[in-house]
Design a protein around this motif. Structure first.
Motif, PDB file in Angstrom:
ATOM      1  N   LYS A   5      62.983 -29.021 157.713  1.00 49.46           N
ATOM      2  CA  LYS A   5      61.726 -28.623 158.679  1.00 49.46           C
ATOM      3  C   LYS A   5      60.985 -27.401 157.987  1.00 49.46           C
ATOM      4  CE  LYS A   5      64.328 -28.614 162.912  1.00 49.46           C
ATOM      5  NZ  LYS A   5      64.555 -28.460 164.133  1.00 49.46           N
ATOM      6  N   ILE A   6      59.898 -27.390 157.727  1.00 48.73           N
ATOM      7  CA  ILE A   6      59.035 -26.646 157.045  1.00 48.73           C
ATOM      8  C   ILE A   6      57.858 -26.130 157.734  1.00 48.73           C
ATOM      9  CG2 ILE A   6      57.978 -25.438 154.871  1.00 48.73           C
ATOM     10  CD1 ILE A   6      59.642 -27.138 153.400  1.00 48.73           C
ATOM     11  N   LEU A   7      57.564 -24.910 158.182  1.00 46.56           N
ATOM     12  CA  LEU A   7      56.443 -24.617 158.684  1.00 46.56           C
ATOM     13  C   LEU A   7      55.309 -23.777 157.966  1.00 46.56           C
ATOM     14  CD1 LEU A   7      54.659 -23.521 161.314  1.00 46.56           C
ATOM     15  CD2 LEU A   7      56.191 -21.729 161.564  1.00 46.56           C
ATOM     16  N   PHE A   8      54.363 -24.441 157.498  1.00 44.22           N
ATOM     17  CA  PHE A   8      53.378 -23.953 156.578  1.00 44.22           C
ATOM     18  C   PHE A   8      52.377 -23.111 157.550  1.00 44.22           C
ATOM     19  CE2 PHE A   8      55.202 -27.384 154.185  1.00 44.22           C
ATOM     20  CZ  PHE A   8      55.556 -26.607 152.954  1.00 44.22           C
ATOM     21  N   VAL A   9      52.031 -22.096 157.208  1.00 40.11           N
ATOM     22  CA  VAL A   9      50.949 -20.920 157.701  1.00 40.11           C
ATOM     23  C   VAL A   9      49.962 -20.562 156.582  1.00 40.11           C
ATOM     24  CG1 VAL A   9      50.522 -19.088 159.271  1.00 40.11           C
ATOM     25  CG2 VAL A   9      52.956 -20.440 159.462  1.00 40.11           C
ATOM     26  N   SER A  10      48.795 -20.800 156.795  1.00 39.96           N
ATOM     27  CA  SER A  10      47.767 -20.785 155.770  1.00 39.96           C
ATOM     28  C   SER A  10      46.484 -20.000 156.279  1.00 39.96           C
ATOM     29  CB  SER A  10      47.405 -21.883 155.205  1.00 39.96           C
ATOM     30  OG  SER A  10      46.494 -21.639 154.145  1.00 39.96           O
TER      31      SER A  10
END
Length: 269
Positions: A5-10
């Motif tokens: 599970k990868i959370l991308f915050v941009s």
């Protein structure tokens, strides 16, 4: 990446904003993970220049409704979602009328940085964490892109240090070339200190320029990706001296294999 599970915050993301190094890689990295069997969530601010009708954004009532305290002010948090159709990727948007309704991302009509960009960055960092808590979704990796997202590592490691949902999460920060000149609000360090974060750990923010924002981000990250070729020598040397896992710059064509290997062998080891 199967099942990870990868959370991308941009700060920025295509197709919602124009293409640039941050917005493009903020799209490509989740797409790579998605196509390799990983589970992803993407968060970005809901700037007023994003066309809500065209991109079919809609508010998620069950996630909205809380207030975040920013420098002793209660600011309502609104969560919206949309999907990138061709990839079947869902994107969560952090919204607040005071901070994000204006029809621009970072600059006013005269080309000056918005005076409250510091508070917008604090609100965005807190908003992401509070929303993920409501989703009850514990990421293996949290991958940060762009300077508006650069306070997230600090807040996760300090303000939310006792939050069990992120106890085992690894933070990766992608560092890009200088994205703005000048400095954010000189009171930024005091506004962060208001949240009980010791000034000793955020000393670079006494002069909140681009490089110093990223220095604070990498200080509180577990691994770093050099996402541009034109990173300043000062910032590059600072990163190398941290003795943390670093992925050197790779082209977009090489990114899928390089990022996947970096996640597996350096970040999740």
């Amino acid at each position: 990446m199967n099942g990870k599970k990868i959370l991308f915050v941009s700060s920025e993301l295509v197709p919602y904003l124009p293409e640039n190094p941050v917005s493009l890689m903020s799209y490509e990295a989740p797409r790579m993970v998605n196509s390799n069997g990983g589970q992803i969530r993407i968060f970005m601010p809901r700037y007023g220049n994003i066309n809500e009708r065209r991109h079919q954004l809609h508010e998620v009532i069950r996630l909205s409704g809380m207030n975040l305290v920013i420098n002793d002010m209660d600011m309502p948090l609104i969560i919206k979602v949309a999907s990138i159709p061709r990839e079947r990727i869902q994107v969560y948007f952090i919204d607040n009328d005071e901070y994000f309704k204006r029809k621009a991302t970072f600059y006013d009509k005269e080309g000056n940085l918005f005076a409250d960009n510091d508070e917008r960055a604090i609100f965005f960092a807190k908003g992401v964490v509070e929303t993920v808590k409501k989703l009850n979704w514990s990421p293996d990796i949290i991958h940060v892109h762009g300077w508006m997202a650069s306070l997230l590592p600090l807040y996760l490691r300090k303000y939310y240090a006792d939050e069990p949902l992120f106890a085992d999460s690894k933070i990766v920060t992608s560092v890009y070339g200088r994205d703005f000149d000048g400095e954010l609000n000189s009171e930024m360090i005091d506004k962060i200190a208001f949240d009980g974060i010791e000034k000793d750990g955020i000393e670079p923010l006494s002069r909140p320029d681009y490089n110093n924002l990223l220095k604070v981000a990498v200080n509180h990250s577990d691994a770093i990706i050099l996402a541009s070729e034109d990173i300043s020598d000062d910032l590059k040397k600072y990163i190398e001296n941290l003795q943390k896992p670093i992925l050197p710059y790779v082209s977009l064509q090489e990114a899928e294999e390089a990022y996947t290997n970096f996640y597996k062998t350096e970040v999740l080891k």
